[in-house]
Design a protein around this motif. Structure first.
Motif, short mmCIF file in Angstrom:
data_model
loop_
_atom_site.label_atom_id
_atom_site.label_comp_id
_atom_site.label_asym_id
_atom_site.label_seq_id
_atom_site.Cartn_x
_atom_site.Cartn_y
_atom_site.Cartn_z
N PRO A 1 0.80 -1.23 0.00
CA PRO A 1 0.00 0.00 0.00
C PRO A 1 0.83 1.27 0.00
N HIS A 2 2.09 1.20 0.48
CA HIS A 2 2.91 2.41 0.54
C HIS A 2 3.60 2.71 -0.79
N CYS A 3 3.52 1.80 -1.74
CA CYS A 3 4.14 2.02 -3.05
C CYS A 3 3.14 2.67 -4.01
N ARG A 4 3.66 3.40 -4.94
CA ARG A 4 2.80 4.00 -5.96
C ARG A 4 2.75 3.05 -7.16
N VAL A 5 1.56 2.52 -7.42
CA VAL A 5 1.36 1.59 -8.54
C VAL A 5 0.90 2.40 -9.75
N ILE A 6 1.57 2.19 -10.89
CA ILE A 6 1.31 2.97 -12.09
C ILE A 6 0.98 2.02 -13.24
N LEU A 7 -0.16 2.24 -13.88
CA LEU A 7 -0.51 1.52 -15.11
C LEU A 7 -0.02 2.36 -16.28
N GLY B 1 -6.40 3.78 -6.04
CA GLY B 1 -5.08 4.32 -5.75
C GLY B 1 -4.03 3.99 -6.78
N ILE B 2 -4.45 3.80 -8.05
CA ILE B 2 -3.54 3.44 -9.13
C ILE B 2 -3.38 4.64 -10.06
N ALA B 3 -2.16 5.01 -10.35
CA ALA B 3 -1.89 6.12 -11.26
C ALA B 3 -1.88 5.62 -12.70
#
Length: 318
Positions: free
Chosen positions: A151-157, A183-185
């Protein structure tokens, strides 16, 4: 904690004093999506119960409520990340083209050059008009799983350009909202919105604008294709595979059969002029099928003429 964060938490506390008429959560809980995760924003029917928030267009769920993650009663909020600890970016990529004859390698190379491992690139050849895209759903599921476990990582599609996701403005906007709620960029490597998409403020407006432009482009392509097909049809070209038995070949078969020759004897002298079987002899089945269609065309005018004659006789007799 800064002043805007204090205000946001205070707004959330006031909103959560009321039950939600849409997702039916009880007071004290954030709103939830249909999948059971914490919604990225409070539902309108709930935050408008707070008089000073009634005129807002949207009320975001604070990060300490865990938007995008599975809601569990009594789960304490996660510990805040220290300000000096940078968040790790984890990217999952999606590549798509519409037709089997198109190539995906250029997109794959661009995504790999961006630092995304091949095993995290989901690629498929499918039209945007097809609603079920297995690899796309797998990419979204991978993003959600990574976000749930880290959860602390930024997940990017990441995609090469916006139209790889689709060309329907409503579908693209709904996808952006879905990613935001989990919460997905969203990141695009080319096109008018190059970079990581910002779902708030001006970024949301620009995304909706270019999504509408993508839909308009698809409709223009469709109209141009239909105009080209109509123009070709007016010139006698209706597309499809060329006939195996041409008019000249059929004329030869009819003439030689009238002289007493058999179809088996005529076949070795016939050569297919075009198509995949160019230069080969047609099969007996193709020749007999062409003869049957010819006889049907010849019999139709006679049948119509006979029907008119029978009808005339019937009227004369009455």
């Amino acid at each position: 904690m800064s002043k805007p964060e204090i205000t946001a938490v205070s707004d959330a506390d006031e909103i959560e004093r009321h039950p939600c008429p849409r997702c039916l959560v009880e007071p004290g809980s954030p709103c939830r999506s249909r999948s059971g995760t914490v919604a990225g924003t409070y539902h309108t029917g709930r935050f408008t119960k707070v008089p000073r928030l009634a005129k807002l267009l949207r009320a975001p769920t604070p990060t300490d409520r865990g938007p995008g993650r599975l809601w569990r009663p009594g789960t304490p909020p996660p510990a805040p990340i220290p300000a000096d600890t940078p968040a790790t970016d984890i990217r999952v990529a999606y590549a798509r083209c519409s037709h089997l004859t198109q190539e995906l390698q250029s997109q794959m190379d661009a995504l790999a050059a961006h630092g995304i491992p091949r095993e995290k690139i989901f690629a498929e050849k499918v039209s945007t008009r097809v609603r079920v895209r297995p690899k796309f759903e797998a990419a979204l599921e991978a993003c959600r799983e990574i976000k749930a476990h880290a959860p602390h990582c930024r997940v990017i599609l990441t995609v090469y350009e916006m139209k790889r996701l689709g060309r329907d403005s409503a579908e693209l906007t709904a996808l952006a909202d879905h990613l935001t709620a989990h919460g997905i960029a969203l990141e695009m490597l080319a096109g008018p919105l190059t970079g990581i998409y910002d779902p708030s403020g001006t970024g949301r407006v620009l995304f909706a604008f270019f999504a509408a432009m993508a839909e308009t482009e698809r409709e223009n392509i469709r109209e141009a294709t239909l105009e080209g097909l109509n123009a070709a049809a007016r010139k006698g070209n209706h597309g499809g595979r060329p006939p195996v038995i041409t008019d000249d070949m059929l004329h030869t078969v009819l003439r030689r059969r009238a002289n007493g020759e058999s179809v088996e004897g005529i076949r070795p002298d016939l050569i297919i002029p075009t198509g995949k079987r160019k230069g080969q002899h047609p099969s007996l089945a193709s020749i007999y099928r062409a003869l049957a269609e010819h006889n049907k065309r010849q019999a139709y005018p006679k049948a119509v003429e006979q029907a008119h004659a029978d009808f005339a006789m019937l009227q004369a007799s009455t």
